[in-house]
Design a protein around this motif. Structure first.
Motif, PDB file in Angstrom:
ATOM      1  N   LEU A  41       0.844  -1.190   0.000  1.00  0.00           N
ATOM      2  CA  LEU A  41       0.000   0.000   0.000  1.00  0.00           C
ATOM      3  C   LEU A  41       0.885   1.247   0.000  1.00  0.00           C
ATOM      4  N   ASP A  91      -2.662   5.316  -2.144  1.00  0.00           N
ATOM      5  CA  ASP A  91      -3.847   4.529  -1.798  1.00  0.00           C
ATOM      6  C   ASP A  91      -4.620   5.166  -0.652  1.00  0.00           C
ATOM      7  N   LEU A  92      -3.909   5.899   0.205  1.00  0.00           N
ATOM      8  CA  LEU A  92      -4.548   6.482   1.381  1.00  0.00           C
ATOM      9  C   LEU A  92      -3.745   7.674   1.858  1.00  0.00           C
ATOM     10  N   LYS A 114     -10.226   8.079  -0.484  1.00  0.00           N
ATOM     11  CA  LYS A 114      -8.845   7.697  -0.188  1.00  0.00           C
ATOM     12  C   LYS A 114      -8.253   8.517   0.953  1.00  0.00           C
ATOM     13  N   ARG A 166      -8.745   1.204   9.179  1.00  0.00           N
ATOM     14  CA  ARG A 166      -8.758   1.659   7.793  1.00  0.00           C
ATOM     15  C   ARG A 166      -7.772   0.863   6.940  1.00  0.00           C
ATOM     16  N   GLU A 170      -8.491  -1.323   3.513  1.00  0.00           N
ATOM     17  CA  GLU A 170      -7.774  -1.107   2.262  1.00  0.00           C
ATOM     18  C   GLU A 170      -7.056  -2.367   1.799  1.00  0.00           C
ATOM     19  N   ASP A 171      -6.642  -3.202   2.743  1.00  0.00           N
ATOM     20  CA  ASP A 171      -5.825  -4.373   2.423  1.00  0.00           C
ATOM     21  C   ASP A 171      -6.295  -5.554   3.264  1.00  0.00           C
TER      22      ASP A 171
END
Length: 316
Positions: A41, A91-92, A114, A166, A170-171
Protein backbone atom coordinates in the motif's frame (compact mmCIF):
# COMPACT_ATOMS: atom_id res chain seq x y z
CA UNK A 1 1.88 31.57 3.23
CA UNK A 2 0.00 28.89 1.24
CA UNK A 3 -1.33 30.11 -2.15
CA UNK A 4 -5.00 31.05 -2.53
CA UNK A 5 -7.23 28.02 -3.01
CA UNK A 6 -8.14 28.76 -6.64
CA UNK A 7 -4.53 29.34 -7.69
CA UNK A 8 -3.40 26.27 -5.80
CA UNK A 9 -6.02 24.12 -7.47
CA UNK A 10 -5.14 25.41 -10.94
CA UNK A 11 -1.45 24.77 -10.41
CA UNK A 12 -2.03 21.26 -9.14
CA UNK A 13 -4.43 20.34 -11.95
CA UNK A 14 -1.86 21.44 -14.53
CA UNK A 15 0.67 19.26 -12.76
CA UNK A 16 -1.70 16.28 -12.84
CA UNK A 17 -1.86 16.57 -16.60
CA UNK A 18 1.86 17.08 -17.19
CA UNK A 19 3.62 15.10 -14.47
CA UNK A 20 2.07 11.70 -14.99
CA UNK A 21 5.33 9.99 -14.19
CA UNK A 22 5.79 11.60 -10.77
CA UNK A 23 6.50 9.39 -7.80
CA UNK A 24 4.51 9.34 -4.54
CA UNK A 25 4.30 12.02 -1.84
CA UNK A 26 7.66 13.30 -0.65
CA UNK A 27 9.02 12.76 2.81
CA UNK A 28 10.95 10.17 4.79
CA UNK A 29 10.10 6.54 4.19
CA UNK A 30 10.50 4.14 7.09
CA UNK A 31 8.49 1.10 6.01
CA UNK A 32 9.59 -1.51 3.50
CA UNK A 33 7.41 -2.88 0.72
CA UNK A 34 5.33 -6.01 1.11
CA UNK A 35 7.18 -9.30 0.97
CA UNK A 36 6.85 -11.91 -1.72
CA UNK A 37 6.56 -9.42 -4.57
CA UNK A 38 3.10 -8.19 -3.55
CA UNK A 39 2.48 -4.48 -4.06
CA UNK A 40 2.66 -2.55 -0.81
CA UNK A 41 0.00 0.00 0.00
CA UNK A 42 1.10 3.57 -0.63
CA UNK A 43 0.13 5.63 2.42
CA UNK A 44 0.86 9.35 2.76
CA UNK A 45 0.65 10.95 6.18
CA UNK A 46 0.58 14.63 7.05
CA UNK A 47 3.16 14.84 9.84
CA UNK A 48 5.23 12.78 12.27
CA UNK A 49 2.74 11.41 14.87
CA UNK A 50 0.45 10.16 12.09
CA UNK A 51 3.42 8.79 10.16
CA UNK A 52 4.78 6.97 13.22
CA UNK A 53 1.48 5.35 14.18
CA UNK A 54 0.82 4.29 10.59
CA UNK A 55 4.29 2.80 10.20
CA UNK A 56 3.98 0.85 13.45
CA UNK A 57 0.62 -0.58 12.41
CA UNK A 58 1.35 -1.16 8.71
CA UNK A 59 4.67 -2.92 9.21
CA UNK A 60 5.99 -4.40 5.94
CA UNK A 61 2.67 -4.10 4.13
CA UNK A 62 2.79 -0.38 3.27
CA UNK A 63 5.14 2.29 2.04
CA UNK A 64 4.48 5.15 4.48
CA UNK A 65 5.63 8.69 3.74
CA UNK A 66 5.21 12.08 5.42
CA UNK A 67 4.37 15.44 3.88
CA UNK A 68 6.39 17.18 6.59
CA UNK A 69 10.15 16.80 6.28
CA UNK A 70 12.29 16.23 9.38
CA UNK A 71 13.04 19.49 11.17
CA UNK A 72 10.19 21.40 9.50
CA UNK A 73 7.39 23.03 11.48
CA UNK A 74 4.29 21.09 10.36
CA UNK A 75 1.99 24.12 10.67
CA UNK A 76 4.00 25.81 7.91
CA UNK A 77 4.29 22.96 5.41
CA UNK A 78 3.66 23.88 1.78
CA UNK A 79 2.95 21.40 -1.02
CA UNK A 80 4.40 21.58 -4.48
CA UNK A 81 2.34 20.59 -7.49
CA UNK A 82 4.45 17.43 -7.77
CA UNK A 83 3.61 16.51 -4.19
CA UNK A 84 -0.10 16.96 -4.87
CA UNK A 85 0.24 14.61 -7.83
CA UNK A 86 1.87 12.12 -5.48
CA UNK A 87 -1.06 12.41 -3.10
CA UNK A 88 -3.49 11.63 -5.90
CA UNK A 89 -1.58 8.42 -6.59
CA UNK A 90 -1.49 7.26 -2.96
CA UNK A 91 -3.85 4.53 -1.80
CA UNK A 92 -4.55 6.48 1.38
CA UNK A 93 -3.82 9.85 2.98
CA UNK A 94 -3.95 10.11 6.78
CA UNK A 95 -4.22 13.70 7.96
CA UNK A 96 -5.71 16.01 10.58
CA UNK A 97 -7.97 18.71 9.19
CA UNK A 98 -7.48 22.23 10.46
CA UNK A 99 -3.83 21.73 11.40
CA UNK A 100 -1.96 22.33 8.14
CA UNK A 101 -3.59 24.84 5.76
CA UNK A 102 -1.73 23.60 2.68
CA UNK A 103 -2.90 20.04 3.27
CA UNK A 104 -6.46 21.23 3.83
CA UNK A 105 -6.31 23.02 0.47
CA UNK A 106 -5.17 19.87 -1.30
CA UNK A 107 -8.26 17.97 -0.12
CA UNK A 108 -10.38 19.53 -2.88
CA UNK A 109 -8.16 17.78 -5.43
CA UNK A 110 -8.24 14.30 -3.89
CA UNK A 111 -10.68 11.42 -3.95
CA UNK A 112 -12.43 11.60 -0.57
CA UNK A 113 -12.65 7.80 -0.46
CA UNK A 114 -8.85 7.70 -0.19
CA UNK A 115 -8.63 10.07 2.78
CA UNK A 116 -8.72 9.38 6.51
CA UNK A 117 -9.23 12.57 8.53
CA UNK A 118 -8.46 11.73 12.16
CA UNK A 119 -9.90 14.97 13.55
CA UNK A 120 -13.37 13.61 14.39
CA UNK A 121 -11.72 10.68 16.20
CA UNK A 122 -9.21 12.66 18.26
CA UNK A 123 -11.75 14.32 20.59
CA UNK A 124 -10.38 17.84 20.11
CA UNK A 125 -12.14 19.51 23.02
CA UNK A 126 -9.67 22.28 23.94
CA UNK A 127 -9.22 25.73 22.45
CA UNK A 128 -6.82 28.59 23.09
CA UNK A 129 -9.55 30.36 25.01
CA UNK A 130 -9.29 27.64 27.65
CA UNK A 131 -5.70 28.68 28.28
CA UNK A 132 -5.96 31.91 30.23
CA UNK A 133 -2.68 33.40 29.01
CA UNK A 134 -3.29 32.52 25.37
CA UNK A 135 -6.62 34.31 25.67
CA UNK A 136 -4.95 37.29 27.32
CA UNK A 137 -2.41 37.51 24.50
CA UNK A 138 -5.09 38.63 22.07
CA UNK A 139 -3.11 36.98 19.27
CA UNK A 140 -6.05 35.97 17.10
CA UNK A 141 -5.69 32.29 18.01
CA UNK A 142 -7.54 32.34 21.33
CA UNK A 143 -10.44 30.29 19.92
CA UNK A 144 -8.37 27.97 17.72
CA UNK A 145 -8.86 24.29 18.44
CA UNK A 146 -5.86 22.59 20.00
CA UNK A 147 -4.72 19.91 17.50
CA UNK A 148 -2.02 18.24 19.64
CA UNK A 149 -4.01 15.12 20.56
CA UNK A 150 -1.00 12.77 20.34
CA UNK A 151 0.47 14.22 23.56
CA UNK A 152 -2.38 12.42 25.35
CA UNK A 153 -1.66 8.68 24.90
CA UNK A 154 -5.35 7.82 25.26
CA UNK A 155 -6.42 10.08 22.41
CA UNK A 156 -3.48 8.84 20.34
CA UNK A 157 -4.58 5.25 20.96
CA UNK A 158 -8.08 5.99 19.65
CA UNK A 159 -6.64 7.45 16.46
CA UNK A 160 -4.26 4.50 16.09
CA UNK A 161 -7.17 2.07 16.29
CA UNK A 162 -8.93 3.97 13.50
CA UNK A 163 -5.79 3.82 11.36
CA UNK A 164 -5.59 0.07 11.92
CA UNK A 165 -9.23 -0.42 10.94
CA UNK A 166 -8.76 1.66 7.79
CA UNK A 167 -5.63 -0.25 6.73
CA UNK A 168 -7.56 -3.49 7.20
CA UNK A 169 -10.30 -2.22 4.88
CA UNK A 170 -7.77 -1.11 2.26
CA UNK A 171 -5.83 -4.37 2.42
CA UNK A 172 -8.06 -7.15 3.82
CA UNK A 173 -5.50 -9.83 2.99
CA UNK A 174 -3.35 -8.53 5.85
CA UNK A 175 -6.15 -7.50 8.20
CA UNK A 176 -5.11 -9.93 10.92
CA UNK A 177 -1.59 -8.49 10.95
CA UNK A 178 -2.90 -4.92 11.10
CA UNK A 179 -5.14 -5.86 14.00
CA UNK A 180 -2.29 -7.49 15.92
CA UNK A 181 0.05 -4.57 15.27
CA UNK A 182 -2.60 -2.10 16.34
CA UNK A 183 -3.12 -3.98 19.60
CA UNK A 184 0.62 -4.02 20.27
CA UNK A 185 0.90 -0.28 19.58
CA UNK A 186 -2.08 0.55 21.80
CA UNK A 187 -0.63 -1.64 24.56
CA UNK A 188 2.56 0.45 24.44
CA UNK A 189 0.49 3.63 24.66
CA UNK A 190 -1.41 2.21 27.64
CA UNK A 191 1.89 1.48 29.37
CA UNK A 192 3.10 5.01 28.61
CA UNK A 193 -0.11 6.43 30.06
CA UNK A 194 0.45 4.42 33.25
CA UNK A 195 3.98 5.81 33.50
CA UNK A 196 2.70 9.39 33.17
CA UNK A 197 -0.05 8.82 35.72
CA UNK A 198 2.45 7.46 38.24
CA UNK A 199 5.13 10.04 37.52
CA UNK A 200 2.85 13.08 37.68
CA UNK A 201 0.54 11.91 40.46
CA UNK A 202 2.09 14.13 43.13
CA UNK A 203 3.54 17.33 41.69
CA UNK A 204 4.26 20.25 43.99
CA UNK A 205 3.85 22.72 41.11
CA UNK A 206 0.69 22.08 39.02
CA UNK A 207 1.13 25.15 36.77
CA UNK A 208 2.76 24.25 33.45
CA UNK A 209 4.25 27.30 31.68
CA UNK A 210 5.06 26.53 28.04
CA UNK A 211 6.32 28.56 25.10
CA UNK A 212 3.11 27.85 23.18
CA UNK A 213 -0.12 26.16 24.16
CA UNK A 214 0.62 22.71 22.73
CA UNK A 215 0.32 20.70 25.94
CA UNK A 216 -3.30 21.20 26.90
CA UNK A 217 -4.38 17.57 26.44
CA UNK A 218 -1.34 16.28 28.31
CA UNK A 219 -1.98 18.75 31.14
CA UNK A 220 -5.68 17.91 31.30
CA UNK A 221 -5.04 14.17 31.38
CA UNK A 222 -2.49 14.33 34.20
CA UNK A 223 -3.80 17.05 36.49
CA UNK A 224 -1.67 20.01 35.42
CA UNK A 225 -2.78 23.50 34.33
CA UNK A 226 -1.19 24.80 31.14
CA UNK A 227 -0.26 28.47 30.70
CA UNK A 228 1.00 29.12 27.16
CA UNK A 229 3.16 32.20 26.65
CA UNK A 230 1.69 32.27 23.14
CA UNK A 231 -1.52 30.63 22.01
CA UNK A 232 -2.15 27.53 19.90
CA UNK A 233 -0.05 28.89 17.03
CA UNK A 234 3.72 28.84 17.68
CA UNK A 235 4.13 31.84 15.36
CA UNK A 236 1.89 34.08 17.49
CA UNK A 237 3.56 36.82 19.50
CA UNK A 238 2.21 37.63 22.95
CA UNK A 239 1.38 41.19 23.90
CA UNK A 240 3.40 43.00 26.53
CA UNK A 241 0.44 42.61 28.89
CA UNK A 242 0.36 38.84 28.32
CA UNK A 243 4.09 38.53 28.99
CA UNK A 244 3.69 40.54 32.18
CA UNK A 245 0.75 38.34 33.24
CA UNK A 246 2.80 35.17 32.71
CA UNK A 247 5.72 36.62 34.65
CA UNK A 248 3.39 37.55 37.52
CA UNK A 249 1.90 34.04 37.52
CA UNK A 250 5.34 32.43 37.59
CA UNK A 251 6.34 34.51 40.60
CA UNK A 252 3.05 34.16 42.46
CA UNK A 253 2.69 30.39 41.97
CA UNK A 254 6.29 29.48 42.67
CA UNK A 255 6.90 28.14 39.17
CA UNK A 256 10.56 27.23 38.82
CA UNK A 257 10.70 25.97 35.21
CA UNK A 258 9.54 27.48 31.92
CA UNK A 259 9.45 25.12 28.94
CA UNK A 260 10.73 25.84 25.45
CA UNK A 261 10.36 23.55 22.40
CA UNK A 262 12.57 21.92 19.80
CA UNK A 263 11.11 23.50 16.62
CA UNK A 264 10.34 26.97 18.00
CA UNK A 265 12.75 29.76 18.95
CA UNK A 266 12.99 30.02 22.76
CA UNK A 267 12.93 33.83 22.84
CA UNK A 268 9.77 34.32 24.90
CA UNK A 269 10.59 31.49 27.30
CA UNK A 270 13.98 33.11 27.84
CA UNK A 271 12.33 36.47 28.50
CA UNK A 272 10.09 35.01 31.19
CA UNK A 273 12.96 33.08 32.75
CA UNK A 274 15.15 36.16 32.88
CA UNK A 275 12.37 38.22 34.41
CA UNK A 276 11.43 35.67 37.07
CA UNK A 277 14.57 33.69 37.82
CA UNK A 278 13.02 30.45 36.53
CA UNK A 279 15.11 27.99 34.54
CA UNK A 280 14.35 26.99 30.95
CA UNK A 281 13.91 23.32 30.05
CA UNK A 282 12.87 21.63 26.80
CA UNK A 283 9.46 20.00 26.47
CA UNK A 284 8.95 18.46 23.05
CA UNK A 285 5.49 18.70 21.39
CA UNK A 286 6.56 15.84 19.11
CA UNK A 287 5.52 17.47 15.88
CA UNK A 288 8.67 15.98 14.37
CA UNK A 289 11.87 14.15 15.26
CA UNK A 290 15.18 15.96 14.71
CA UNK A 291 18.78 15.60 15.86
CA UNK A 292 17.83 17.88 18.76
CA UNK A 293 15.10 15.49 19.93
CA UNK A 294 15.66 13.62 23.19
CA UNK A 295 15.04 10.29 21.49
CA UNK A 296 14.62 8.60 18.14
CA UNK A 297 10.87 7.98 18.22
CA UNK A 298 7.62 8.99 19.91
CA UNK A 299 7.99 6.73 22.94
CA UNK A 300 11.56 7.74 23.71
CA UNK A 301 10.75 11.44 23.47
CA UNK A 302 7.60 11.11 25.55
CA UNK A 303 9.53 9.36 28.30
CA UNK A 304 12.10 12.15 28.14
CA UNK A 305 9.23 14.65 28.45
CA UNK A 306 8.00 12.80 31.52
CA UNK A 307 11.42 12.96 33.18
CA UNK A 308 11.60 16.69 32.38
CA UNK A 309 8.16 17.30 33.87
CA UNK A 310 8.88 15.27 36.99
CA UNK A 311 11.89 17.47 37.64
CA UNK A 312 10.42 20.80 36.55
CA UNK A 313 7.08 20.35 38.32
CA UNK A 314 8.81 18.85 41.36
CA UNK A 315 6.94 15.57 41.28
CA UNK A 316 9.52 13.53 43.15
Amino acid sequence: MPPPRAAFAALALVAVATLASCTGASGPTASSGASGGARALSVATAFYPLQFATQQIAGPHALVTSLTRPGAEPHDVELSAKEVVGLRKADLLVYESGFQPAVDQAMDLLDASKVLDVTPLADLTLTGAQDDQAHAAGDGHAHAVDPHFWLDPERYATVAEAIGERLSREDPAHAADYTARTRAFVDRLDALDAQFRAGLAHCRIPDLVTSHAAFGYLAQRYGLTQHGITGISPEAEPSAAALAAIADLVKAHGVTTVYQETLVEPHFADVIATETGAVVATLDPLEGITKASAGTDYFEVMRANLATLEKGQQCR
